[in-house]
Design an enzyme around this catalytic site. Structure first.
Site, mmCIF file in Angstrom:
data_model
loop_
_atom_site.group_PDB
_atom_site.id
_atom_site.type_symbol
_atom_site.label_atom_id
_atom_site.label_comp_id
_atom_site.label_asym_id
_atom_site.label_seq_id
_atom_site.Cartn_x
_atom_site.Cartn_y
_atom_site.Cartn_z
ATOM 1 N N LYS A 184 2.212 -10.447 -4.223
ATOM 2 C CA LYS A 184 3.168 -9.453 -3.702
ATOM 3 C C LYS A 184 4.545 -10.072 -3.440
ATOM 4 C CE LYS A 184 -0.499 -6.587 -1.796
ATOM 5 N NZ LYS A 184 -1.446 -6.463 -0.693
ATOM 6 N N GLY A 196 0.829 -1.215 0.000
ATOM 7 C CA GLY A 196 0.000 0.000 0.000
ATOM 8 C C GLY A 196 0.856 1.255 0.000
HETATM 9 P P1 NDP Z 1 -12.100 -0.702 -7.192
HETATM 10 O O1 NDP Z 1 -12.949 -1.857 -7.584
HETATM 11 O O2 NDP Z 1 -12.524 0.153 -6.074
HETATM 12 O O3 NDP Z 1 -11.868 0.238 -8.464
HETATM 13 C C1 NDP Z 1 -11.788 -0.205 -9.791
HETATM 14 C C2 NDP Z 1 -12.575 0.751 -10.676
HETATM 15 O O4 NDP Z 1 -12.375 0.404 -12.036
HETATM 16 C C3 NDP Z 1 -14.081 0.696 -10.409
HETATM 17 O O5 NDP Z 1 -14.641 1.988 -10.420
HETATM 18 C C4 NDP Z 1 -14.581 -0.130 -11.582
HETATM 19 O O6 NDP Z 1 -15.932 0.127 -11.915
HETATM 20 C C5 NDP Z 1 -13.649 0.355 -12.670
HETATM 21 N N1 NDP Z 1 -13.619 -0.518 -13.829
HETATM 22 C C6 NDP Z 1 -13.884 -1.855 -13.890
HETATM 23 N N2 NDP Z 1 -13.750 -2.286 -15.166
HETATM 24 C C7 NDP Z 1 -13.400 -1.203 -15.910
HETATM 25 C C8 NDP Z 1 -13.136 -1.001 -17.283
HETATM 26 N N3 NDP Z 1 -13.208 -2.012 -18.162
HETATM 27 N N4 NDP Z 1 -12.831 0.233 -17.712
HETATM 28 C C9 NDP Z 1 -12.751 1.247 -16.844
HETATM 29 N N5 NDP Z 1 -13.005 1.133 -15.516
HETATM 30 C C10 NDP Z 1 -13.319 -0.083 -15.066
HETATM 31 O O7 NDP Z 1 -10.647 -1.275 -6.936
HETATM 32 P P2 NDP Z 1 -9.496 -0.633 -6.042
HETATM 33 O O8 NDP Z 1 -9.388 0.810 -6.317
HETATM 34 O O9 NDP Z 1 -9.627 -1.111 -4.650
HETATM 35 O O10 NDP Z 1 -8.228 -1.399 -6.636
HETATM 36 C C11 NDP Z 1 -7.675 -1.068 -7.895
HETATM 37 C C12 NDP Z 1 -6.359 -1.836 -8.044
HETATM 38 O O11 NDP Z 1 -5.459 -1.447 -7.013
HETATM 39 C C13 NDP Z 1 -6.501 -3.351 -7.902
HETATM 40 O O12 NDP Z 1 -5.537 -3.963 -8.715
HETATM 41 C C14 NDP Z 1 -6.155 -3.607 -6.437
HETATM 42 O O13 NDP Z 1 -5.657 -4.892 -6.223
HETATM 43 C C15 NDP Z 1 -5.087 -2.563 -6.223
HETATM 44 N N6 NDP Z 1 -4.868 -2.117 -4.860
HETATM 45 C C16 NDP Z 1 -5.925 -1.791 -4.063
HETATM 46 C C17 NDP Z 1 -5.704 -1.288 -2.797
HETATM 47 C C18 NDP Z 1 -6.819 -0.930 -1.874
HETATM 48 O O14 NDP Z 1 -6.523 -0.612 -0.704
HETATM 49 N N7 NDP Z 1 -8.055 -0.933 -2.300
HETATM 50 C C19 NDP Z 1 -4.352 -1.102 -2.300
HETATM 51 C C20 NDP Z 1 -3.303 -1.458 -3.225
HETATM 52 C C21 NDP Z 1 -3.576 -1.945 -4.451
HETATM 53 P P3 NDP Z 1 -17.079 -0.861 -11.291
HETATM 54 O O15 NDP Z 1 -16.937 -0.768 -9.805
HETATM 55 O O16 NDP Z 1 -18.361 -0.309 -11.801
HETATM 56 O O17 NDP Z 1 -16.783 -2.225 -11.812
HETATM 57 N N1 HSE Z 2 -6.499 -6.183 -0.664
HETATM 58 C C1 HSE Z 2 -5.170 -5.720 -0.463
HETATM 59 C C2 HSE Z 2 -4.810 -5.846 0.992
HETATM 60 C C3 HSE Z 2 -5.053 -4.288 -0.916
HETATM 61 O O1 HSE Z 2 -5.724 -5.982 1.810
HETATM 62 O O2 HSE Z 2 -3.627 -5.833 1.336
HETATM 63 C C4 HSE Z 2 -3.635 -3.752 -0.832
HETATM 64 O O3 HSE Z 2 -2.809 -4.351 -1.774
#
Ligand code: NDP
Ligand code: HSE
Length: 403
Positions: free
Chosen positions: A200, A129
């Site tokens: 990771k 993160g």
């Molecule tokens: P979310 O699901 O909150 O966000 C993803 C967004 O992308 C949603 O708004 C989704 O829309 C949209 N989306 C889905 N398909 C498409 C598409 N084809 N074109 C454009 N937009 C699209 O995910 P996160 O923000 O939590 O995570 C994003 C990435 O970061 C992931 O790889 C995750 O593993 C990583 N990550 C997340 C962390 C966290 O704390 N959340 C921390 C570190 C890494 P809809 O919801 O309508 O499908």
């Molecule tokens: N789902 C992941 C976690 C988000 O809980 O660590 C951060 O990579």
């Protein structure tokens, strides 16, 4: 002006827009450049968001706009995210991501493409993160031979374990809280079954040891087999249960990597890492042990890491800085079964048979245990040896003890 396009306006993507715009002046002061979020690509519209007017639905607009310098991919997964990343790189745009699934499966390929196109592919947020870990490992520790990388790499499972133990919440209730806080993956089985930590440790091992390690090569166990009985037994011997990802370099140059819950002694700093926090310990030949600690998931901590990469990509528009590692292969990984450690075992069976197999073994006690339940710690041995010695017992839970 550096123009940024964000793909995916969810937890992380919206945090990136907030940090980039909210810290606009500070970032300009520090870098001498102005950054602007020009487009946000998502499948939905966000009419109530201050960024709503920048939302588009067609990737071509970004791909074909020569003004876009950096594309932030925060959609997740290895499907459309990979396609857009490749198209952005081919169009000569640097790509920054938090998407560990994509980096773990295709990092080598995408880094090669970025190099070919003379742009950056950066992923500081993909591990830990908000914790700075990829750059410190690749850059600040580059004078070291790295022996081991070991860490609490998943915020959701650490949060669940903390809430179950500290507040007595059920697994389901603790997971629901983690989801509400934006920590969990879209499919939370990736968190609780260890796949996220696996991705990771693959990335960390590639940076540390220089070869791509694929998730399929890493034996992975999550926290679903850990019960409150195991937590009680661990507590009775002054230990905590933590889901760890580990990658160790062997004498012959191979890497032993795996993900599993471990018993960690209370005197180990890892034992005190609670809630959504992560910690990563790296052992180098010159530096010894170094440890990185911070929030492992969540909107703003993750955005902090993504935006630092956006700034880095902008700084290296002309003078290139490439992160790189070699292709993987069957020769890279060694089995974790021969890795020697003490073990915690909870099993059903005869105490007499156990004493014959492990003379001098002490049984652990907990309130409310069934008569047939045996729980104990072993001396150091491999998993193969453990299974041979204790073949007469029915295992309920077997965990390594971190030594
Ligand atoms: P979310 O699901 O909150 O966000 C993803 C967004 O992308 C949603 O708004 C989704 O829309 C949209 N989306 C889905 N398909 C498409 C598409 N084809 N074109 C454009 N937009 C699209 O995910 P996160 O923000 O939590 O995570 C994003 C990435 O970061 C992931 O790889 C995750 O593993 C990583 N990550 C997340 C962390 C966290 O704390 N959340 C921390 C570190 C890494 P809809 O919801 O309508 O499908
Ligand atoms: N789902 C992941 C976690 C988000 O809980 O660590 C951060 O990579």
């Amino acid at each position: 002006m550096i123009n940024v396009a964000i793909l995916g306006f969810g937890t992380v993507g919206s945090g990136v827009a907030e940090v980039l715009e909210g810290h606009r002046e500070l970032i300009t002061q520090r870098t001498g450049r102005q950054f602007r979020v020009k487009y946000i690509l998502d499948v939905r519209d966000f009419p109530d968001s201050p960024f709503g007017d920048r939302v588009i639905h067609d990737f071509q607009t970004i791909e074909q706009d020569p003004e876009v310098d950096v594309v932030v991919e925060t959609i997740g997964g290895a499907g459309v995210a990979k396609e857009y990343t490749q198209r952005a790189l081919r169009a000569g745009k640097s790509v920054v991501t938090s998407n560990k699934e994509l980096v773990a499966c295709c990092g080598h390929e995408l880094l090669q493409l970025a190099k070919e196109k003379k742009v950056s592919y950066l992923f500081e947020a993909s591990v830990g993160g908000g914790i700075p870990i990829i750059s410190p490992l690749y850059q600040c520790l580059s004078a070291n031979e790295i022996f081991e990388v070991c860490g609490i790499l998943n915020g959701t499972t650490n949060y669940i374990l903390t809430r179950m133990i500290g507040a007595g919440l059920s697994f389901e209730a603790a997971l629901k809280e983690a989801q509400e806080n934006g920590y969990a993956e879209r499919d939370p089985s990736a968190d609780v079954e260890g796949h996220d930590a696996c991705r990771k440790i693959c990335i960390l091992a590639a940076v540390a040891f220089g070869r791509h390690i694929y998730p399929e090569q890493v034996p992975t166990e999550g926290i679903t087999g850990v019960s409150l009985a195991d937590v009680d037994y661990a507590d009775s011997v002054g230990k905590k249960i933590k889901l760890l990802g580990r990658a160790l370099r062997n004498g012959d140059g191979t890497v032993t990597a795996y993900v599993a819950p471990h018993l960690v002694d209370q005197s180990d700093p890892m034992a005190g890492v609670v809630d959504v926090f992560n910690a990563i310990k790296i052992r180098g030949d010159a530096v010894g042990d170094v440890m990185f600690y911070g929030r492992g998931a969540g909107k703003l901590p993750t955005a902090s890491a993504v935006v630092s990469d956006v700034i880095d990509a902008a700084k290296h528009m002309n003078t290139k800085k490439y992160l790189d590692w070699q292709e993987g292969g069957e020769d890279v990984c060694a089995s974790a079964d021969s890795l020697v450690s003490p073990w915690y075992v909870r099993a059903e069976g005869s105490a007499e048979a156990l004493r014959r197999a492990l003379p001098g073994v002490s049984l652990l006690a907990r309130h409310g245990a069934a008569d047939s339940e045996l729980a104990f710690l072993t001396g150091p041995m491999s998993r193969t040896e453990l299974e041979e010695k204790l073949a007469g017992l029915s295992f309920r839970c077997v965990l390594r003890v971190l030594d």
